[in-house]
Design a protein around this motif. Sequence first.
Motif, PDB file in Angstrom:
ATOM      1  N   ALA A   1       0.829  -1.213   0.000  1.00 45.28           N
ATOM      2  CA  ALA A   1       0.000   0.000   0.000  1.00 45.28           C
ATOM      3  C   ALA A   1       0.857   1.254   0.000  1.00 45.28           C
ATOM      4  CB  ALA A   1      -0.930   0.008   1.211  1.00 45.28           C
ATOM      5  N   ILE A   2       0.323   2.320  -0.595  1.00 49.37           N
ATOM      6  CA  ILE A   2       1.039   3.597  -0.626  1.00 49.37           C
ATOM      7  C   ILE A   2       1.041   4.265   0.746  1.00 49.37           C
ATOM      8  CG2 ILE A   2       0.559   3.969  -3.076  1.00 49.37           C
ATOM      9  CD1 ILE A   2      -1.564   6.075  -2.153  1.00 49.37           C
ATOM     10  N   GLY A   3       0.338   3.674   1.695  1.00 47.17           N
ATOM     11  CA  GLY A   3       0.335   4.206   3.057  1.00 47.17           C
ATOM     12  C   GLY A   3       1.701   4.160   3.715  1.00 47.17           C
ATOM     13  N   ILE A   4       2.667   3.512   3.060  1.00 46.25           N
ATOM     14  CA  ILE A   4       4.031   3.485   3.599  1.00 46.25           C
ATOM     15  C   ILE A   4       4.694   4.850   3.487  1.00 46.25           C
ATOM     16  CG2 ILE A   4       5.172   2.821   1.433  1.00 46.25           C
ATOM     17  CD1 ILE A   4       6.936   0.908   3.170  1.00 46.25           C
ATOM     18  N   TYR A   5       4.231   5.671   2.537  1.00 44.60           N
ATOM     19  CA  TYR A   5       4.857   6.982   2.318  1.00 44.60           C
ATOM     20  C   TYR A   5       4.399   7.992   3.362  1.00 44.60           C
ATOM     21  CZ  TYR A   5       5.983   5.006  -2.277  1.00 44.60           C
ATOM     22  OH  TYR A   5       6.453   4.202  -3.288  1.00 44.60           O
TER      23      TYR A   5
ATOM     24  N   LEU B   1      -8.611   9.664   6.133  1.00 43.09           N
ATOM     25  CA  LEU B   1      -9.306  10.722   5.402  1.00 43.09           C
ATOM     26  C   LEU B   1      -8.453  11.973   5.218  1.00 43.09           C
ATOM     27  CD1 LEU B   1     -12.798  10.510   7.150  1.00 43.09           C
ATOM     28  CD2 LEU B   1     -12.104   9.471   4.978  1.00 43.09           C
ATOM     29  N   PHE B   2      -7.423  12.128   6.058  1.00 50.01           N
ATOM     30  CA  PHE B   2      -6.671  13.378   6.053  1.00 50.01           C
ATOM     31  C   PHE B   2      -5.188  13.210   5.720  1.00 50.01           C
ATOM     32  CE2 PHE B   2     -10.357  13.902   8.796  1.00 50.01           C
ATOM     33  CZ  PHE B   2     -10.929  15.039   8.259  1.00 50.01           C
ATOM     34  N   SER B   3      -4.706  11.973   5.664  1.00 47.04           N
ATOM     35  CA  SER B   3      -3.314  11.779   5.259  1.00 47.04           C
ATOM     36  C   SER B   3      -3.177  12.125   3.775  1.00 47.04           C
ATOM     37  CB  SER B   3      -2.868  10.335   5.509  1.00 47.04           C
ATOM     38  OG  SER B   3      -3.628   9.432   4.735  1.00 47.04           O
ATOM     39  N   SER B   4      -1.983  12.507   3.380  1.00 47.78           N
ATOM     40  CA  SER B   4      -1.775  13.031   2.029  1.00 47.78           C
ATOM     41  C   SER B   4      -0.552  12.370   1.401  1.00 47.78           C
ATOM     42  CB  SER B   4      -1.576  14.550   2.104  1.00 47.78           C
ATOM     43  OG  SER B   4      -1.279  15.099   0.835  1.00 47.78           O
ATOM     44  N   GLN B   5      -0.781  11.571   0.356  1.00 50.17           N
ATOM     45  CA  GLN B   5       0.325  10.956  -0.377  1.00 50.17           C
ATOM     46  C   GLN B   5       0.163  11.209  -1.868  1.00 50.17           C
ATOM     47  OE1 GLN B   5      -1.311   8.664   1.923  1.00 50.17           O
ATOM     48  NE2 GLN B   5       0.280   8.549   3.488  1.00 50.17           N
TER      49      GLN B   5
ATOM     50  N   SER C   1       2.307  14.103   3.234  1.00 50.60           N
ATOM     51  CA  SER C   1       2.905  15.377   2.835  1.00 50.60           C
ATOM     52  C   SER C   1       2.031  16.049   1.783  1.00 50.60           C
ATOM     53  CB  SER C   1       4.309  15.152   2.256  1.00 50.60           C
ATOM     54  OG  SER C   1       4.826  16.337   1.683  1.00 50.60           O
ATOM     55  N   HIS C   2       1.926  17.351   1.854  1.00 52.02           N
ATOM     56  CA  HIS C   2       1.173  18.110   0.859  1.00 52.02           C
ATOM     57  C   HIS C   2       2.053  18.571  -0.297  1.00 52.02           C
ATOM     58  CE1 HIS C   2      -1.732  18.386   4.198  1.00 52.02           C
ATOM     59  NE2 HIS C   2      -2.630  18.587   3.258  1.00 52.02           N
ATOM     60  N   THR C   3       3.377  18.362  -0.162  1.00 48.51           N
ATOM     61  CA  THR C   3       4.301  18.894  -1.168  1.00 48.51           C
ATOM     62  C   THR C   3       5.141  17.841  -1.883  1.00 48.51           C
ATOM     63  OG1 THR C   3       5.944  19.291   0.568  1.00 48.51           O
ATOM     64  CG2 THR C   3       4.478  21.126  -0.007  1.00 48.51           C
ATOM     65  N   ASP C   4       5.464  16.749  -1.217  1.00 48.34           N
ATOM     66  CA  ASP C   4       6.364  15.759  -1.815  1.00 48.34           C
ATOM     67  C   ASP C   4       5.662  14.892  -2.858  1.00 48.34           C
ATOM     68  OD1 ASP C   4       8.469  16.629  -0.249  1.00 48.34           O
ATOM     69  OD2 ASP C   4       8.089  15.173   1.349  1.00 48.34           O
ATOM     70  N   LEU C   5       6.444  14.440  -3.837  1.00 48.73           N
ATOM     71  CA  LEU C   5       5.984  13.467  -4.818  1.00 48.73           C
ATOM     72  C   LEU C   5       6.806  12.213  -4.599  1.00 48.73           C
ATOM     73  CD1 LEU C   5       4.352  12.705  -7.383  1.00 48.73           C
ATOM     74  CD2 LEU C   5       6.271  13.617  -8.734  1.00 48.73           C
ATOM     75  N   TYR C   6       6.130  11.092  -4.309  1.00 49.74           N
ATOM     76  CA  TYR C   6       6.847   9.900  -3.877  1.00 49.74           C
ATOM     77  C   TYR C   6       7.072   8.884  -4.988  1.00 49.74           C
ATOM     78  CZ  TYR C   6       6.179  11.547   0.894  1.00 49.74           C
ATOM     79  OH  TYR C   6       6.208  12.292   2.041  1.00 49.74           O
ATOM     80  N   GLU C   7       8.339   8.451  -5.093  1.00 48.04           N
ATOM     81  CA  GLU C   7       8.705   7.347  -5.956  1.00 48.04           C
ATOM     82  C   GLU C   7       9.061   6.144  -5.086  1.00 48.04           C
ATOM     83  OE1 GLU C   7      11.881   8.751  -8.411  1.00 48.04           O
ATOM     84  OE2 GLU C   7      10.590  10.089  -9.570  1.00 48.04           O
ATOM     85  N   GLU C   8       9.212   4.991  -5.719  1.00 49.80           N
ATOM     86  CA  GLU C   8       9.416   3.744  -4.988  1.00 49.80           C
ATOM     87  C   GLU C   8      10.699   3.732  -4.149  1.00 49.80           C
ATOM     88  OE1 GLU C   8       6.866   2.771  -8.570  1.00 49.80           O
ATOM     89  OE2 GLU C   8       8.562   4.083  -8.131  1.00 49.80           O
ATOM     90  N   LYS C   9      11.680   4.533  -4.531  1.00 48.49           N
ATOM     91  CA  LYS C   9      12.966   4.543  -3.816  1.00 48.49           C
ATOM     92  C   LYS C   9      12.931   5.375  -2.531  1.00 48.49           C
ATOM     93  CE  LYS C   9      14.607   8.421  -6.665  1.00 48.49           C
ATOM     94  NZ  LYS C   9      15.611   8.856  -7.669  1.00 48.49           N
ATOM     95  N   GLU C  10      11.797   6.008  -2.219  1.00 50.01           N
ATOM     96  CA  GLU C  10      11.659   6.829  -1.009  1.00 50.01           C
ATOM     97  C   GLU C  10      12.040   6.012   0.234  1.00 50.01           C
ATOM     98  OE1 GLU C  10      11.202   9.440   1.816  1.00 50.01           O
ATOM     99  OE2 GLU C  10      10.954  10.026  -0.286  1.00 50.01           O
ATOM    100  N   PRO C  11      13.035   6.478   1.034  1.00 50.74           N
ATOM    101  CA  PRO C  11      13.474   5.703   2.199  1.00 50.74           C
ATOM    102  C   PRO C  11      12.632   5.915   3.455  1.00 50.74           C
ATOM    103  CG  PRO C  11      14.866   7.634   1.939  1.00 50.74           C
ATOM    104  CD  PRO C  11      13.903   7.645   0.773  1.00 50.74           C
ATOM    105  N   ASP C  12      11.967   7.060   3.560  1.00 54.42           N
ATOM    106  CA  ASP C  12      11.229   7.372   4.789  1.00 54.42           C
ATOM    107  C   ASP C  12       9.884   6.650   4.825  1.00 54.42           C
ATOM    108  OD1 ASP C  12      13.254   9.024   5.636  1.00 54.42           O
ATOM    109  OD2 ASP C  12      12.344  10.832   4.793  1.00 54.42           O
ATOM    110  N   VAL C  13       9.444   6.325   6.024  1.00 57.75           N
ATOM    111  CA  VAL C  13       8.186   5.611   6.243  1.00 57.75           C
ATOM    112  C   VAL C  13       7.268   6.472   7.099  1.00 57.75           C
ATOM    113  CG1 VAL C  13       7.118   3.570   7.304  1.00 57.75           C
ATOM    114  CG2 VAL C  13       9.278   3.348   6.050  1.00 57.75           C
ATOM    115  N   ASP C  14       5.987   6.475   6.761  1.00 57.32           N
ATOM    116  CA  ASP C  14       5.022   7.259   7.525  1.00 57.32           C
ATOM    117  C   ASP C  14       5.019   6.814   8.982  1.00 57.32           C
ATOM    118  OD1 ASP C  14       2.966   9.280   7.547  1.00 57.32           O
ATOM    119  OD2 ASP C  14       1.525   7.669   7.850  1.00 57.32           O
ATOM    120  N   SER C  15       4.882   7.764   9.878  1.00 60.63           N
ATOM    121  CA  SER C  15       4.945   7.479  11.315  1.00 60.63           C
ATOM    122  C   SER C  15       3.635   6.946  11.882  1.00 60.63           C
ATOM    123  CB  SER C  15       5.346   8.749  12.074  1.00 60.63           C
ATOM    124  OG  SER C  15       4.402   9.792  11.840  1.00 60.63           O
TER     125      SER C  15
END
Length: 320
Positions: free
Chosen positions: A117-121, A270-274, A124-138
């Motif tokens: 799931a993309i919920g791993i990212y 409902l409010f997370s942003s990816q 953020s309202h500004t970032d565009l995530y690719e598969e190589k993104e190292p950070d994980v949502d808290s």
Amino acid sequence: MKVLITGATGLVGRAITKALLEQDVPVNYLTTKKEKIVSSPNHKGFFWNPASNDIDLNCFEGVTVIINLAGASIAKKWTSSYKQKVLSSRLDSLDTLKKGLEKSKNSKVKHFISASAIGIYPSSHTDLYEEKEPDVDSSFLGYVVEKWEEGISEFETLPLNVATVRIGIVLSDEGGALPKMVKPVKNYVGAIMGNGEQWQSWIHIDDLVQIFLFIISNKLKGTYNAVAPNPVTNAKMTKELAKVLKRPLVFPNVPQFMMNTMLGEMAYLLFSSQRVCSKRIEKKGFTFQYANIGAALHHLLGAKKSKQTSTVVALDKEYV
């Protein structure tokens, strides 16, 4: 080629099974309910119970590809006990499949494809995530997906071609998120959530099915985002729904504290942003049928469904 599917009775599993059977590709599936087991020449069910590591090893007979979709829905209130179920249902399924493959004699499985799931990212309202993104949502969801993908990577030791499909919001008129989004708008009580600026990375069910088939056909491995090329904000999604359904949006934006009170921790969904990028799968040669939200919603919800012909990935039935 023969495909084994877990989670075959869910929204995505049903659609993938249908697409495979239409191409005369035999499908085995695993179910925890013995009364759901059916047997036909191209469609056979087998019992398993991931909670106790129990699996009918006959399910692997002749199988060359496994598609793993197993996991409890995240769209239920996140009580402590249900959060444990969300996590364990994913990890136990992977563990049971892996141990089953290790016990299975003369296994022909070459390709393991698992949903994620993309919920791993991170939100953020500004970032565009690719598969190589190292950070994980808290969040809890970020933690679940991180552990889920750690379990998926274990299959590389067998060894197999392993592909991970990070799925966005699946749009289908047969279940999932869309009917829940449609209901308030259709009943004239639709409203934007919060400030509406949170990104929603979505995908039409037909495109999602074709991504799985594309990964099989091209023997792909690695991680792929399964989202349409054009994510939208919650405000845009809500307005497009109202436009297609021909309903006005008369209610004010829904405050986040109100949804937190009603849904508890689950309101985070409902409010997370990816805002998630689909370029990697596109660079492999995949073409989206529904790249824009308006066309996707019109096809799914329009009074007269579009007769647009889908681009179907033809599978090599001799996959070995």
